[in-house]
Design an enzyme around this catalytic site. Sequence first.
Site, PDB file in Angstrom:
ATOM      1  N   HIS A  74       0.816  -1.259  -0.121  1.00 54.77           N
ATOM      2  CA  HIS A  74       0.044  -0.235   0.108  1.00 54.77           C
ATOM      3  C   HIS A  74       0.718   1.011   0.005  1.00 54.77           C
ATOM      4  O   HIS A  74       0.653   2.305  -0.918  1.00 54.77           O
ATOM      5  CB  HIS A  74      -0.837   0.062   1.204  1.00 54.77           C
ATOM      6  CG  HIS A  74      -1.433   1.373   1.518  1.00 54.77           C
ATOM      7  ND1 HIS A  74      -2.790   1.724   1.032  1.00 54.77           N
ATOM      8  CD2 HIS A  74      -1.207   2.216   2.378  1.00 54.77           C
ATOM      9  CE1 HIS A  74      -3.163   2.875   1.287  1.00 54.77           C
ATOM     10  NE2 HIS A  74      -2.243   3.358   2.114  1.00 54.77           N
ATOM     11  N   GLU A  75       1.899   1.408   0.883  1.00 54.38           N
ATOM     12  CA  GLU A  75       2.757   2.319   1.162  1.00 54.38           C
ATOM     13  C   GLU A  75       3.657   2.567  -0.535  1.00 54.38           C
ATOM     14  O   GLU A  75       3.729   3.622  -0.638  1.00 54.38           O
ATOM     15  CB  GLU A  75       3.717   2.186   2.077  1.00 54.38           C
ATOM     16  CG  GLU A  75       2.912   2.325   3.495  1.00 54.38           C
ATOM     17  CD  GLU A  75       2.163   3.570   3.678  1.00 54.38           C
ATOM     18  OE1 GLU A  75       2.611   4.640   3.056  1.00 54.38           O
ATOM     19  OE2 GLU A  75       1.069   3.300   4.354  1.00 54.38           O
ATOM     20  N   HIS A 112       1.581   4.123  -2.934  1.00 54.31           N
ATOM     21  CA  HIS A 112       1.656   5.755  -2.928  1.00 54.31           C
ATOM     22  C   HIS A 112       2.679   6.402  -3.716  1.00 54.31           C
ATOM     23  O   HIS A 112       2.631   7.523  -4.403  1.00 54.31           O
ATOM     24  CB  HIS A 112       1.483   6.090  -1.435  1.00 54.31           C
ATOM     25  CG  HIS A 112       0.421   6.065  -0.559  1.00 54.31           C
ATOM     26  ND1 HIS A 112      -0.814   6.819  -1.257  1.00 54.31           N
ATOM     27  CD2 HIS A 112      -0.218   5.716   0.583  1.00 54.31           C
ATOM     28  CE1 HIS A 112      -1.926   6.669  -0.503  1.00 54.31           C
ATOM     29  NE2 HIS A 112      -1.450   5.931   0.492  1.00 54.31           N
ATOM     30  N   GLU A 121      -6.178   7.179  -0.818  1.00 55.86           N
ATOM     31  CA  GLU A 121      -5.876   5.984   0.158  1.00 55.86           C
ATOM     32  C   GLU A 121      -6.668   4.904  -0.298  1.00 55.86           C
ATOM     33  O   GLU A 121      -6.015   3.541  -0.439  1.00 55.86           O
ATOM     34  CB  GLU A 121      -6.438   6.231   1.550  1.00 55.86           C
ATOM     35  CG  GLU A 121      -5.616   7.346   2.442  1.00 55.86           C
ATOM     36  CD  GLU A 121      -4.208   6.658   2.515  1.00 55.86           C
ATOM     37  OE1 GLU A 121      -4.058   5.687   2.886  1.00 55.86           O
ATOM     38  OE2 GLU A 121      -3.393   7.612   2.709  1.00 55.86           O
TER      39      GLU A 121
END
Length: 460
Positions: free
Chosen positions: A327-328, A331, A392
């Site tokens: 997930h990071e 980003h 997000e």
Amino acid sequence: MSFIYGLQSAARNCFFFRFNLLTNWRKCNTQAVTSRDFHQVKINHIVNKSLGLGVNHGDRWTPLPENFLFYRTFNTKRKGCLLSSRSKEIWMISRKCTAWTDSFSRQLPMKNVPVVPAHSMSHPLNCLPTRDIRSFHTSPRCQAAPAPLLLMILKPAQKLLAIIVGRGIRKWWQALPPNKKELFKESLRKNKWKLFLGLSSFGLLFVVFYFTHLEVSPVTGRSKLLILGKEHFRLLSELEYEAWMEEFKNDMLTEKDARYVAVKAVVHHLIECNQDIPGISEINWIIHVVDSPDINAFVLPNGQVFVFTGLLNSVTDIHQLSFLLGHEIAHAVLEHAAEKASLVHLLDFLGLIFLTTIWAICPRDSLALLGQWIQSKLQEFLFDRPYSRTLEAEADRIGLQLAAKACVDVRASSVFWQQMEFAESLHGHPKLPEWLSTHPSHGNRAEHLDRLIPQTLTGP
């Protein structure tokens, strides 16, 4: 160290007489490093092309041992200079040359050099002196600050200027006598179409600016606004990285720590299994594990991965950790930080117009302050936070795909957020509405991931 430079006064006058028609010459710095058996001459030459002097950009000086032969090539002319370390003689054959600067500091007395006549050239030979100086100083090069950094510095000043301008308009209007107010209103009514045309032109320019700064993400295919240049944003990322390293310098785990090794293995596995994703292989990923109880992890746009030990203590297995790091990483790959910063700058620009209007139409400063606070909150809850929640959710979707390609059990992703929701209720933390947060609520996040898992496993 010694330096060869300058011209003797008589020879310099002759050169200047020959080149009185040349323009736009800047400077020529000549630096020589001399030893007993070998001489090395290093010359930095900067000159503008002008009429009558064709300069090849490949011009260079080539040093040779013992007797040094330096060649400089022009388009149609050539010149050579032969230096001999044993005979101390300088040969200069020239038809065209540039002016040499003689503004050096801390000079030692000149050493006269004998002149050797030239028999093969039609022009008389000029001699060059050699001077020894002990030091040579150049001023450091100045660089302009990047635009994003200037915007960050000037952002408070812009708001203050908007307040001053708006308040000045209000004071000016209140000080006008009634007859002049009527004349001003009548002038506006007469020129209402000109005013409408001016506002329409401004709106058109704004729309053109917006659509010309849209880019399509190669990963998701979604159009996004990117105002800041990648080079400027990379500089801001470096500044942010230095700030985080200064803050966590005493809490960093060593590379031999078992927790660091585990995080490094997960990150490298995710990267290796997703090399086909645009942007993954272009970033240099560096891992930092911070000894802190915070349940957090983030990745800077330049690939600096920060993981807190509090997050490592919250996950139950390697699959949950893989999804969170995916997930990071999503980003960073999707350039969410640059996209969010671009939106903030655009909204701040529009906010300056509204801020000036608020301070101009409100009859008192107290009402203007109230209007300014309402404007900031509306911008935050209607634009900033919903947009953050959208980013997000997109990072969850792409992070789930990165984890699935790395053969991670993606079902662990929703389980983690269910665990987080249960832990918060167990500790008695108040459950805030989702619209007050920059992230989706834990329960909604788990439900969203449960809907995405079947699509991720079946593939596109």
